[in-house]
Design an enzyme around this catalytic site. Sequence first.
Site, PDB file in Angstrom:
ATOM      1  N   LYS A  16       0.850  -1.186   0.000  1.00 50.84           N
ATOM      2  CA  LYS A  16       0.000   0.000   0.000  1.00 50.84           C
ATOM      3  C   LYS A  16       0.882   1.230   0.000  1.00 50.84           C
ATOM      4  O   LYS A  16       1.840   1.318   0.773  1.00 50.84           O
ATOM      5  CB  LYS A  16      -0.891  -0.004   1.256  1.00 50.84           C
ATOM      6  CG  LYS A  16      -1.792   1.206   1.370  1.00 50.84           C
ATOM      7  CD  LYS A  16      -2.656   1.102   2.614  1.00 50.84           C
ATOM      8  CE  LYS A  16      -3.541   2.323   2.753  1.00 50.84           C
ATOM      9  NZ  LYS A  16      -4.391   2.249   3.935  1.00 50.84           N
ATOM     10  N   ASP A 110     -13.377   4.157  10.361  1.00 48.37           N
ATOM     11  CA  ASP A 110     -13.980   4.073   9.023  1.00 48.37           C
ATOM     12  C   ASP A 110     -14.525   2.670   8.773  1.00 48.37           C
ATOM     13  O   ASP A 110     -14.253   2.068   7.736  1.00 48.37           O
ATOM     14  CB  ASP A 110     -12.963   4.476   7.955  1.00 48.37           C
ATOM     15  CG  ASP A 110     -13.632   4.843   6.627  1.00 48.37           C
ATOM     16  OD1 ASP A 110     -14.836   5.184   6.624  1.00 48.37           O
ATOM     17  OD2 ASP A 110     -12.955   4.771   5.584  1.00 48.37           O
TER      18      ASP A 110
END
Length: 196
Positions: A16, A110
């Site tokens: 990532k 989230d």
Amino acid sequence: DYKVEQIMLQQQMALKTLTGSEFSESSIKRFQSEAKLLAKLDHPGLVKVVDFGFIDNVKPFLVMDFVQGRTLASLLKKSGILPLDVALKLFVELSFALGYAHSKGVVHRDIKPSNIMLTTPGIDSESEHVKVLDFGIAKFVNGGPDGDALTRTGEVIGSPFYMSPEQCYGRPIDHRSDIYSMGCVMFEVLTGAPPF
């Protein structure tokens, strides 16, 4: 996000990176904080980070376990809702994963269907398990690993359909905000639409 191979071990991993070519000090600090915090978490319901650093001393990256499966969002898009027994299994596992993170002082901030991965194809599979993805906006309660809060009161981060009222207002949050978000996901899994 990229699928990569650790050559020496011949193992599939996920890489990532932050998007873009220029990074603010706060975005780099947030990324490093994510890597440090994820590397400390060790639970079967959470993706494990194994390395992090910078590409060409500029672009931050982290390497984590590659999770094969599908997101809850893609499953809901296809099926609309899930049967109660399947939903209960999913949310029991999600509760244990979040409970572990919360016990370590980590709030995800989230929780939404696209951040919940089912690790094997076939929703009826006994071996299918839940993995919580993307702690990119998570933080330690009361500040980051070095004691610095990465977000200030008034800064709103998250996905509006699943955010708690205090998070929407940019107020300080704790583990209860994740629980609220999980409740919104549960509502959508059982009814086919978010509550608000």
